[in-house]
Design a protein around this motif. Sequence first.
Motif, PDB file in Angstrom:
ATOM      1  N   LYS A 257       0.896  -1.371  -0.140  1.00 46.27           N
ATOM      2  CA  LYS A 257      -0.097   0.263  -0.175  1.00 46.27           C
ATOM      3  C   LYS A 257       0.926   1.394  -0.024  1.00 46.27           C
ATOM      4  CE  LYS A 257      -3.979  -2.037   2.258  1.00 46.27           C
ATOM      5  NZ  LYS A 257      -4.891  -2.071   3.655  1.00 46.27           N
ATOM      6  N   ALA A 258       2.074   0.942  -0.580  1.00 49.11           N
ATOM      7  CA  ALA A 258       2.891   2.251  -0.477  1.00 49.11           C
ATOM      8  C   ALA A 258       3.570   2.368  -2.060  1.00 49.11           C
ATOM      9  CB  ALA A 258       3.983   2.022   0.573  1.00 49.11           C
ATOM     10  N   PRO A 259       2.860   2.619  -2.967  1.00 50.25           N
ATOM     11  CA  PRO A 259       3.521   2.596  -4.334  1.00 50.25           C
ATOM     12  C   PRO A 259       4.379   3.940  -4.412  1.00 50.25           C
ATOM     13  CG  PRO A 259       1.080   3.248  -4.248  1.00 50.25           C
ATOM     14  CD  PRO A 259       1.486   2.611  -2.925  1.00 50.25           C
ATOM     15  N   ASN A 260       3.928   5.053  -3.929  1.00 55.97           N
ATOM     16  CA  ASN A 260       4.823   6.230  -3.956  1.00 55.97           C
ATOM     17  C   ASN A 260       6.108   6.141  -3.515  1.00 55.97           C
ATOM     18  OD1 ASN A 260       2.703   7.871  -5.228  1.00 55.97           O
ATOM     19  ND2 ASN A 260       1.567   7.938  -3.542  1.00 55.97           N
ATOM     20  N   ILE A 261       6.172   5.461  -2.106  1.00 57.44           N
ATOM     21  CA  ILE A 261       7.312   5.416  -1.309  1.00 57.44           C
ATOM     22  C   ILE A 261       8.210   4.406  -2.124  1.00 57.44           C
ATOM     23  CG2 ILE A 261       8.146   4.013   0.562  1.00 57.44           C
ATOM     24  CD1 ILE A 261       7.180   6.787   1.507  1.00 57.44           C
ATOM     25  N   LYS A 262       7.672   3.414  -2.763  1.00 55.19           N
ATOM     26  CA  LYS A 262       8.773   2.443  -3.551  1.00 55.19           C
ATOM     27  C   LYS A 262       9.310   3.420  -4.868  1.00 55.19           C
ATOM     28  CE  LYS A 262       5.281  -0.735  -4.119  1.00 55.19           C
ATOM     29  NZ  LYS A 262       4.719  -2.073  -4.633  1.00 55.19           N
ATOM     30  N   LEU A 263       8.452   4.066  -5.513  1.00 54.36           N
ATOM     31  CA  LEU A 263       8.776   4.935  -6.485  1.00 54.36           C
ATOM     32  C   LEU A 263      10.001   5.685  -6.189  1.00 54.36           C
ATOM     33  CD1 LEU A 263       8.799   6.194  -9.439  1.00 54.36           C
ATOM     34  CD2 LEU A 263       7.018   7.889  -8.600  1.00 54.36           C
ATOM     35  N   HIS A 264       9.864   6.542  -5.193  1.00 54.98           N
ATOM     36  CA  HIS A 264      10.914   7.470  -4.910  1.00 54.98           C
ATOM     37  C   HIS A 264      12.177   6.969  -4.000  1.00 54.98           C
ATOM     38  CE1 HIS A 264       8.770  10.989  -6.120  1.00 54.98           C
ATOM     39  NE2 HIS A 264       7.549  10.621  -5.635  1.00 54.98           N
ATOM     40  N   VAL A 265      11.812   5.958  -3.161  1.00 57.56           N
ATOM     41  CA  VAL A 265      12.980   5.267  -2.485  1.00 57.56           C
ATOM     42  C   VAL A 265      13.894   4.659  -3.367  1.00 57.56           C
ATOM     43  CG1 VAL A 265      13.695   3.578  -1.004  1.00 57.56           C
ATOM     44  CG2 VAL A 265      11.882   5.156  -0.188  1.00 57.56           C
ATOM     45  N   SER A 266      13.379   3.952  -4.387  1.00 62.72           N
ATOM     46  CA  SER A 266      14.286   3.059  -5.358  1.00 62.72           C
ATOM     47  C   SER A 266      14.829   4.048  -6.252  1.00 62.72           C
ATOM     48  CB  SER A 266      13.445   2.220  -6.122  1.00 62.72           C
ATOM     49  OG  SER A 266      12.217   2.814  -6.894  1.00 62.72           O
ATOM     50  N   THR A 267      14.239   5.061  -6.977  1.00 58.67           N
ATOM     51  CA  THR A 267      14.966   6.129  -7.978  1.00 58.67           C
ATOM     52  C   THR A 267      15.951   6.964  -6.925  1.00 58.67           C
ATOM     53  OG1 THR A 267      12.633   6.174  -9.053  1.00 58.67           O
ATOM     54  CG2 THR A 267      14.379   7.833  -9.383  1.00 58.67           C
TER      55      THR A 267
END
Length: 557
Positions: A257-267
């Motif tokens: 439930k944290a798609p935005n977290i995944k995007l920014h942390v990975s990038t």
Amino acid sequence: TPTPPSSCGAAELARFPTSWFAFDLETTMAFSWSSRQNFAVMLVGFALAFDYSVVAVSIQSYWHVVAPQKHRLYGFVFGCYDLTQFACLPLWGWLSGKVGLRVCLLAAMVINVGGNLMYALGMYTGGHKSSSDSEETIGSWQLVLLGRLVAGIGSGALGLGVVYLARASSIQDRTKAVGMYRVSQTLARSVGPFCTFALEGLNMTLSTDAQLLFNFYTLPGWMAAAIGLFALVFCLLFFDAKDAREDRQTYRFELSKAPNIKLHVSTVTVSLFLFTFAAMSVYSQLFGLASAQYHIIGNAYDVWKCYVGLGVGAYVAFMFWRKLMGKGMQDYSFVQLGMLCAILGFLLLIEFAHPPPPVLFFIGSGLIGMSIMLFFGNLESFYSKQISRLEDEAGDKFNLIVSMFPAAGALGRFLGPFIGGLVMTVPQTPLSAFSPPIEPIQRAYSDATFLKQAVATAVANNSPKAENLCLLRFPLKFFEEGCDLAHATEWVVVMLLLVFVLLNYLSATYFQKHSELGIVYSLKDGKSLNERNEDPTAQPPANSLSQPLVQSEDADA
């Protein structure tokens, strides 16, 4: 503030004020370094950056004394501090959520001071001895290595400072807060080398116990321990982390439930790692470049030339940053500018002639200093703003997620010098190669006059010839004519291309899509965040990060 139901959709959740999530982004007090709380965090950042920089100047020559035939391990020794920092930063972040920031910060500083004391005692502990490969050595290289590993564990306090700033400053103040935190570190990285330069020529003979304890090589460790101890006492007296609001109520973090977290942390973390890897692999070889490639280090008193450009470049970048930030330049633009400076700096460090003009080294190292100042602090500001805005997704893992940024940087600072040190080496002429051979006895190191005369006699007899000699060993006059930093040109070219590709990717995709991050909640309609919560008809500004960045499959997420 009313407590929301245990399960509610986005529409229902929007009716609750954002102060429920952790802190009110609109009403958080203006951030100021004049408070003792904030100054304590800045002092910790200064102490740990000073630890890194004051040791970085002399550690290569220190290693040549305690382990002259283990030159291929130098990259690991230089970077092992960041290896343990990388391993422990997430642990410190997780632990701070359990026992509090104050306890973790004090424990980390105690460990860091202990590691620096081990490093300072590395020469006294082992004393004088002859190694199996007929080289005179002094001290215990094992204790030197252990000291840097332990100090790196404690340097995880740098990540705790970032966690504190993410809690204690508003989105509007984040660039200033994180920027000044980074400025304190940049200042330390500039002051540290010059503190080491001031020690040049001190106790080079290493013939007594006092000289083995306090000399050019070990005093940086003593200084780092002293400043770390001062920061520890200051935090003990004045830091209680009350501004971090650690008693907040949060959701339980769920990755699905944290798609935005995944995007920014990975990038952001991958980009940080790649740039740090490239920049620090070259930074760690400034001594090798200056001596073996540019031939501008004639003796121990010239070592300052390796780092003066770096310090001047960082200062110039700070002045530009302060002026342009006041005019509204966004942090992602500073990141791009920092990467461009790194590309130009790498270009000037490529060996187009042998030896190349020394002025290229000073300009190139200055551009690298500018890139370090502009890139790291502003990318950290960008990242912490984004995670704060997405705190409802981060939930109870907020501290851990914030600490992943410095952890990625620490991994790059370890692997860059380590792998770069394996590729770029400066093989030195062993003392046994002289004719007559210089015997590997204690006198060869403890009696500087004897060693200088023996080398001078051999060179005068062309045994070996000066143009074939590579000797970068204190307290001798340096012989650089026969030195070469192997594979330096190829490595610098590859790092230049890596940063160029990374700059193009971030500029063309990530920053272009998410360029409105600077002040997320500075609304165009003039309404405050709480007013928006009370107005169901209000819409977020166009192309703003107030809108979801990634559409979750779960509508209630």
